[in-house]
Design a protein around this motif. Sequence first.
Motif, PDB file in Angstrom:
ATOM      1  N   ASP A   1       0.811  -1.215   0.000  1.00 35.58           N
ATOM      2  CA  ASP A   1       0.000   0.000   0.000  1.00 35.58           C
ATOM      3  C   ASP A   1       0.846   1.267   0.000  1.00 35.58           C
ATOM      4  O   ASP A   1       0.410   2.319  -0.448  1.00 35.58           O
ATOM      5  CB  ASP A   1      -0.898   0.032   1.247  1.00 35.58           C
ATOM      6  CG  ASP A   1      -2.065  -0.918   1.096  1.00 35.58           C
ATOM      7  OD1 ASP A   1      -2.198  -1.484  -0.002  1.00 35.58           O
ATOM      8  OD2 ASP A   1      -2.816  -1.094   2.061  1.00 35.58           O
TER       9      ASP A   1
ATOM     10  N   ASP B   1      -2.744   8.281   1.834  1.00 34.68           N
ATOM     11  CA  ASP B   1      -3.307   9.422   2.552  1.00 34.68           C
ATOM     12  C   ASP B   1      -2.435   9.868   3.719  1.00 34.68           C
ATOM     13  O   ASP B   1      -1.512   9.183   4.147  1.00 34.68           O
ATOM     14  CB  ASP B   1      -4.730   9.127   3.020  1.00 34.68           C
ATOM     15  CG  ASP B   1      -4.750   8.149   4.166  1.00 34.68           C
ATOM     16  OD1 ASP B   1      -4.282   8.508   5.239  1.00 34.68           O
ATOM     17  OD2 ASP B   1      -5.244   7.027   3.973  1.00 34.68           O
TER      18      ASP B   1
ATOM     19  N   ARG C   1      -2.730  10.449   6.944  1.00 38.23           N
ATOM     20  CA  ARG C   1      -3.030  10.336   8.374  1.00 38.23           C
ATOM     21  C   ARG C   1      -1.810  10.044   9.243  1.00 38.23           C
ATOM     22  O   ARG C   1      -1.718  10.523  10.371  1.00 38.23           O
ATOM     23  CB  ARG C   1      -4.133   9.307   8.581  1.00 38.23           C
ATOM     24  CG  ARG C   1      -5.481   9.880   8.143  1.00 38.23           C
ATOM     25  CD  ARG C   1      -6.574   8.869   8.208  1.00 38.23           C
ATOM     26  NE  ARG C   1      -6.227   7.711   7.408  1.00 38.23           N
ATOM     27  CZ  ARG C   1      -6.854   6.537   7.508  1.00 38.23           C
ATOM     28  NH1 ARG C   1      -7.811   6.393   8.378  1.00 38.23           N
ATOM     29  NH2 ARG C   1      -6.519   5.543   6.738  1.00 38.23           N
TER      30      ARG C   1
ATOM     31  N   SER D   1     -13.216  -1.895   9.655  1.00 43.97           N
ATOM     32  CA  SER D   1     -11.776  -2.087   9.609  1.00 43.97           C
ATOM     33  C   SER D   1     -11.372  -3.277  10.469  1.00 43.97           C
ATOM     34  O   SER D   1     -11.624  -3.322  11.673  1.00 43.97           O
ATOM     35  CB  SER D   1     -11.080  -0.811  10.110  1.00 43.97           C
ATOM     36  OG  SER D   1      -9.756  -1.098  10.475  1.00 43.97           O
TER      37      SER D   1
ATOM     38  N   SER E   1      -3.512   4.356  11.269  1.00 45.31           N
ATOM     39  CA  SER E   1      -3.063   5.334  10.271  1.00 45.31           C
ATOM     40  C   SER E   1      -2.822   4.675   8.925  1.00 45.31           C
ATOM     41  O   SER E   1      -2.686   5.344   7.917  1.00 45.31           O
ATOM     42  CB  SER E   1      -1.786   6.029  10.751  1.00 45.31           C
ATOM     43  OG  SER E   1      -0.698   5.142  10.741  1.00 45.31           O
ATOM     44  N   ARG E   2      -2.762   3.376   8.900  1.00 45.28           N
ATOM     45  CA  ARG E   2      -2.549   2.687   7.628  1.00 45.28           C
ATOM     46  C   ARG E   2      -3.791   1.931   7.173  1.00 45.28           C
ATOM     47  O   ARG E   2      -3.779   1.243   6.184  1.00 45.28           O
ATOM     48  CB  ARG E   2      -1.378   1.719   7.773  1.00 45.28           C
ATOM     49  CG  ARG E   2      -0.672   1.482   6.464  1.00 45.28           C
ATOM     50  CD  ARG E   2       0.528   0.613   6.668  1.00 45.28           C
ATOM     51  NE  ARG E   2       1.059   0.205   5.371  1.00 45.28           N
ATOM     52  CZ  ARG E   2       1.971  -0.727   5.215  1.00 45.28           C
ATOM     53  NH1 ARG E   2       2.466  -1.340   6.257  1.00 45.28           N
ATOM     54  NH2 ARG E   2       2.388  -1.048   4.021  1.00 45.28           N
ATOM     55  N   SER E   3      -4.847   2.060   7.941  1.00 40.39           N
ATOM     56  CA  SER E   3      -6.064   1.321   7.614  1.00 40.39           C
ATOM     57  C   SER E   3      -7.192   2.336   7.527  1.00 40.39           C
ATOM     58  O   SER E   3      -7.552   2.961   8.523  1.00 40.39           O
ATOM     59  CB  SER E   3      -6.347   0.298   8.719  1.00 40.39           C
ATOM     60  OG  SER E   3      -7.646  -0.211   8.595  1.00 40.39           O
ATOM     61  N   TYR E   4      -7.725   2.506   6.349  1.00 43.29           N
ATOM     62  CA  TYR E   4      -8.692   3.583   6.165  1.00 43.29           C
ATOM     63  C   TYR E   4      -9.986   3.317   6.927  1.00 43.29           C
ATOM     64  O   TYR E   4     -10.625   2.285   6.770  1.00 43.29           O
ATOM     65  CB  TYR E   4      -9.021   3.760   4.681  1.00 43.29           C
ATOM     66  CG  TYR E   4     -10.015   4.873   4.480  1.00 43.29           C
ATOM     67  CD1 TYR E   4      -9.616   6.201   4.635  1.00 43.29           C
ATOM     68  CD2 TYR E   4     -11.341   4.610   4.200  1.00 43.29           C
ATOM     69  CE1 TYR E   4     -10.523   7.229   4.484  1.00 43.29           C
ATOM     70  CE2 TYR E   4     -12.253   5.634   4.052  1.00 43.29           C
ATOM     71  CZ  TYR E   4     -11.835   6.935   4.199  1.00 43.29           C
ATOM     72  OH  TYR E   4     -12.730   7.958   4.062  1.00 43.29           O
ATOM     73  N   THR E   5     -10.338   4.231   7.793  1.00 40.63           N
ATOM     74  CA  THR E   5     -11.627   4.165   8.474  1.00 40.63           C
ATOM     75  C   THR E   5     -12.240   5.551   8.424  1.00 40.63           C
ATOM     76  O   THR E   5     -11.599   6.538   8.762  1.00 40.63           O
ATOM     77  CB  THR E   5     -11.460   3.775   9.957  1.00 40.63           C
ATOM     78  OG1 THR E   5     -10.483   4.644  10.542  1.00 40.63           O
ATOM     79  CG2 THR E   5     -11.034   2.342  10.115  1.00 40.63           C
ATOM     80  N   GLU E   6     -13.470   5.615   7.961  1.00 36.61           N
ATOM     81  CA  GLU E   6     -14.133   6.914   7.888  1.00 36.61           C
ATOM     82  C   GLU E   6     -14.659   7.270   9.276  1.00 36.61           C
ATOM     83  O   GLU E   6     -15.382   6.487   9.891  1.00 36.61           O
ATOM     84  CB  GLU E   6     -15.287   6.839   6.884  1.00 36.61           C
ATOM     85  CG  GLU E   6     -15.872   8.219   6.578  1.00 36.61           C
ATOM     86  CD  GLU E   6     -16.964   8.127   5.530  1.00 36.61           C
ATOM     87  OE1 GLU E   6     -17.312   7.017   5.128  1.00 36.61           O
ATOM     88  OE2 GLU E   6     -17.475   9.200   5.136  1.00 36.61           O
TER      89      GLU E   6
ATOM     90  N   GLU F   1      -9.272   9.751  13.271  1.00 39.47           N
ATOM     91  CA  GLU F   1      -9.845  11.052  12.895  1.00 39.47           C
ATOM     92  C   GLU F   1     -10.378  11.766  14.140  1.00 39.47           C
ATOM     93  O   GLU F   1     -10.234  12.991  14.289  1.00 39.47           O
ATOM     94  CB  GLU F   1     -10.974  10.871  11.871  1.00 39.47           C
ATOM     95  CG  GLU F   1     -10.524  10.454  10.489  1.00 39.47           C
ATOM     96  CD  GLU F   1     -10.124   8.992  10.409  1.00 39.47           C
ATOM     97  OE1 GLU F   1     -10.532   8.196  11.287  1.00 39.47           O
ATOM     98  OE2 GLU F   1      -9.358   8.637   9.492  1.00 39.47           O
TER      99      GLU F   1
ATOM    100  N   ASP G   1      -6.405  12.406  -1.021  1.00 36.56           N
ATOM    101  CA  ASP G   1      -7.477  12.979  -0.206  1.00 36.56           C
ATOM    102  C   ASP G   1      -7.269  14.461   0.093  1.00 36.56           C
ATOM    103  O   ASP G   1      -8.188  15.248  -0.016  1.00 36.56           O
ATOM    104  CB  ASP G   1      -7.668  12.238   1.122  1.00 36.56           C
ATOM    105  CG  ASP G   1      -8.121  10.815   0.886  1.00 36.56           C
ATOM    106  OD1 ASP G   1      -8.722  10.562  -0.174  1.00 36.56           O
ATOM    107  OD2 ASP G   1      -7.868   9.962   1.741  1.00 36.56           O
TER     108      ASP G   1
END
Lengths: 351, 1052
Positions: free
Chosen positions: B359, B368, B370, B405, B432-437, B442, B963
């Motif tokens: 990734d 991204d 983060r 996630s 920080s390496r696993s996208y979670t909305e 966040e 992003d």
Amino acid sequence: MTLKDHFHFLLLPAAVLGSLTYLVASPAPQNPPAVHVTVQMVQLNVAVTDRKGRYVTALQPEDFMVTEDGTREQVAMFAEGDNSPRTIKEIEASRTKPPQTTVAPGATAAPPGPAGEGQRPPLAAASIFVLFDTSNYMYRGFVFAQDAIADFVRSLQGPDRVAFYSYSRDLYRASSLTADRIQVLHGVRSTVAGDDAALYDAMLLTLRDAGALTGRRVIVVFSNGPDDASVAPPEDVEALAQSEGVSVYMISTRQAQQDPLSAKVFGRISLSTGGEAYFARNWTEEQAAFTAVRNDLAHLYSLYYYPQPNPNRGWRAITVKLTSQGMKKYRIRARTGYWPLPPPTVTEAAQ
Amino acid sequence: MKLSLGRIVLFLLLCCCGCAFSTSVARSEPSPASSKPPSSNSSQQSAADQSSDPSAAQTYITIPGPLRSFLRMAAISQEVRPEEVLPLFGHFVETYGYEGPARDSGKQAEALILFRRYFAQAQNLAALAGSDGTIRFSSCEQAKPLLNVLGYRLVKGCGSNQAIHVDNPERAFVTVDSGFPLADVEAALLEDKPFSTPYHSVRLPLIYTERDWTGRKNAEDASVIDSLADNPELARLYWALSQMDEPTRGVLKESLGVKRMLPLAPVLDFYGSTLAVQHGRVAVPGGVQAEAVWAKLVGADPDRPAAFLTHLLQKDSGGLAEYYDAIARAPEPQVAYLTSGDHLRRFYEAFHGHDRSDDAVHSSFRPDARLLLLVTRLSLDGNNEPLVPGGLGVWKQAFVPRSHSKTQREWAQTTDRWTTPEQALEGLFALSRSYTENGPLEMYLSLTEIDRKRPPNQRMSAATGKLLITHFAELHDQYEIFSEFAGLDDASIAKFIAMTQKIDRIRDPLLREDTMGIFEANIGLWQIVARQGQIGAADLSDSWQRMITPFGQASASAQLFDAARASLAELMSAATGTAQFPQERIIDLLAGPDQTTADGQEVRGRIAAEIAQVLADQRLVSLDTLFKLGDDFNKMAQDPKAVDLTRDLAVASRLQEARGPRPMFTNAERAEGAPGEKPNQHVLREMKTDPTKLLSNAEQSGKDACGALTPYLRDTLVGLNYAYYEPPGSQILHNIPLLVRSHDFLALESSGKDQAWLAPRLFGVGMTAASGTHLWGSLAGLPFTLAEMQQDLIVPKNVQSLIWQGVTADILTGSTVPRWWSTSPEALHAVALYQETGEELIAGATKDADLRAAVLQVLSNQLLPATIDSISDALRQGHTNAALDLVSPAASFHLTAKFQRQFPGRIAAAGPGGSELETLIQRDPDQVSPERLSAEFGVPHPFLEQSYREDLLDVKLFPSVMDYASELLAESWESTNLYWARLADEMGYSPARLNELAPMLARSMVAAISSSDFDDWPALNRALHETGREFQARRASGSEVHADPEPLSPIN
């Protein structure tokens, strides 16, 4: 708000509402003028053609009847073609009415008026803004379109001033308003193609430039496809063109016509502003369309009037008719109305 | 051209930057001592001018034709330095040459095909130019070979009309696109005059040798271009190497060579720019003290650079390089924390986890931001422990087991065992390496920004932390106001959230939307006056709660009308001491605090007039009209005869002015052209309002009739917010009259889902049949969104300029939000002196090796190794201006501030600026402290800091990332207001004038930007200084300049 016995008129360099705006103010020189009332002179570009599309020339002010919201307006100034506008009094004083004639499309412009070319007041020369689509749509036909525009610019005679702008996602003022055709040609040949097409944004910005000028102003748009990037909707562009009194000519290619919605917009904006829309199937027809625009510019009548008191601050409908029964057969093209723009805000500090 | 990386618009790059055959601005190198800013470091020597300055050790290649054309065809700014040209060509090939599916198939994209056509044409034209490098003809016949190469022909042959037309469209296209002076050829033919134009080839510096890139011993110059064009990975590697310093490049060449480096091109591209080899060892983040932990993590000692770099780049498919790069970009305190103890290992293990994917490098754009945001914005408390807003318990709950996630689900299993903040931080590194909305990371970034500015004894409570997290998904964009105002206490936060919940429960969508609009509009007005200092710091929470309270009583439109009025009265009372609020008074209040100087009063008056003009152009009914009618409606309930109905009818007729332009499309056409788009019910309701019926209803229902006025009241209050944040030179607010009224607060009509409280977004861009572009969502983040909307209506100076959307909107926002009403002339002068002193230190570093070392050490906290290397070279060679070109105003400011901190008193010896600054510091240290000046002349960081507070964060420049596009780059550059302030000071303007100057100059700057890639911050520097020079020149010439259409307006 008080009206004084004596007025003086101050012509704003940037006419608001596409018409000439006069401030009626106190004459006392020692005091800053308080704004009392704003009177807007409305200017109309009017094309008169017969059934075969030939221009009807040599019409006189009294041949036209202008109404705004149903109220008849008095034409205050008048001109035909490239002639300088004159007041009705001036026209009556020199009245020797020539016979009414028609000029075929493609023929030369109507004979010049009494004002010599060298003595033209600023109102006489038209300001022509050419707006050229350089978006991705134009990629294939880009260089051919440049040739057509270059021919159009070279063919313009007389003192008209020409600006050449291009647009894709952004507007680019390649050549500002000038009578120097070579400078304009440099602008034409300097354009490059690419990016999205924000046609209506570009038209809005061009209208703002045109709106800052007086006299006859037209925008000739060469577009090859639908808008896909504008924030401005076509309704607002149309309203601004009408308010500013700028005629819009749209020249599009067949590709643009394949998008029915865009074709309708092009037709409606040009119709409601007194311009014309052309859909060219090939390069030759593009050139023919530019020739038609050039002829139209040479045969437009310019009518100016001060609107009668009108409380309507919304849409004001304008109709232009020919008074004589024998002229009813002719087709009239002019802007269909306007939406008065709010007057500039004036504060104590600004005064 | 303004592009958004956030949208990943991979545009069809058919053409390139800059004016055709534009004139280059030559620059003479002044003596080091004469570095008089702000213009001293601004004149940018063109690549063409510098290309004749080879050094003995440097390899060069020659390319045919003028550099300008090459740059245009490769989408490179005309303003770059020679050493940037080939790297940017590599970047062009990698980014646009094989975009889309073509990359996999190896098929070249149109942009590269066009470049190759140009390159072939340039070789033919170079042959025509001959040995003297001039293309010429003196007759029509002689012109024919040239026209043939250019793809044109004479319309009628040689004779009377010698106009030209297209003959070969492919050639003609590249002729025009490359900027060949075709119009001059045409003019010469038409006027029957001779034609000549120089057509010289140009030498460009090359990284390594031709053989390295072509694999051949005696490669021709052109074959380097061909090799790069043929192989996007090779082109990417070239670009990546250019972002590193010379010693590091040398180590990589010796240890790996180009062939073995090729598979590492993506890693080097994204993460190579922070690698630095100094004095035979890798300069790791954390310095010598951290070498051991890095050695353990990487598997090689930093004093063995080749092994260390090879291991680092190859480990975990670039994962460790990503981690290393993020920490290398973090501020010093955070780096010290992260490299202390066993933090480095623990956090990396959490970050990498069980992930074996690539990734870190697999996409065309850097993943991204983060991780970067986490390490950069990590807040440490007094015990050097990570700040955990609300306490550890809050974050145990934030890691909910039910998540899309997998990483979060796994970490949620561990929370019971958490006893220290580090453990929570480990979890955040993992996420920080696993996208979670709207996930815990966040939330943490958001809540940290709220809590970090609070005093230690007023930290966020656990209950508030939990409340904020519970409502994070639907309200997080609203939290920016709590980040901006640390004085808003927990009770204020709770009251706000409770009110949003109450509003959400209103069933009638039109009433709910009106309530949201008015509620948010009043909050927006409170935010403005609080930011302008018109509400005292001690009164923030009280005034906030008093302003919100009235909305608790609004359950019908008429009640909402009264609530809005009561809320406004509370706001005005807090700001002015009186609850009276004629519209003019509100506008005056927004325009700024009362001014005592004539200058300040003039500026404030003009700003007030502009706000009023926006309200007029948006056809908004004045508050005075609405409240007058409201009063009369109330009176009617008591005594109908007490009201003059005739007069009221005349007043009410103004509601009709709110009607917009006539629709262009029928309903059927609109349905076909914009399927799914529903008419805006709010606008439709207003269009149908009949004043006569309204008065008739008022006679019958009295007070309840006020409800019909509520939609108009909403519009005007919202309009005041729009008007205040009007982007410079705004066309949208003056020419799209339905913009304010079309604001879709429910975000249902436009988005189809409820995102009512989130930041506004644009809807309808490029949709011909839509009812016009408008905003949907809340008013939080309004300044940025309006700037986004306006940016494409700024006319670039160059025929085609690459201007990144995020950068543009951020620069515009940075000029509209800050105001300088309470700034003292001393502060204005001091901020100029900080920048001047920084440049004096740099100038002095050309002659003083010790000073040079100190300056470079301080600058390395802000700038990346390659830039430091270039500055170092320039300083050693005595080229002050070349060094200054690489230092932004913010870097100069921070250089002085840090130098003063490290070497107190030594700035006095830097030069006249330093001497004067030292005197100012001695006289009033608080008034001119860097912290004070940061708050005065900083910029808002809506993405980096999640706040519109003005600040200078002093962080390394962020790269462009997925992003966030270039917003983070723009926010970390933070130089605009510093530079505008310096201009104002040096040109004798008052601080109050800065309120007008900053937006005007920002607009001009945007028009002047011509960048070549996403991270092109030097392009921002160039545009900044170009704008300053132009402004100074116009002022000096006394010429009138106009606000519209030209960006610079009259300031005398």
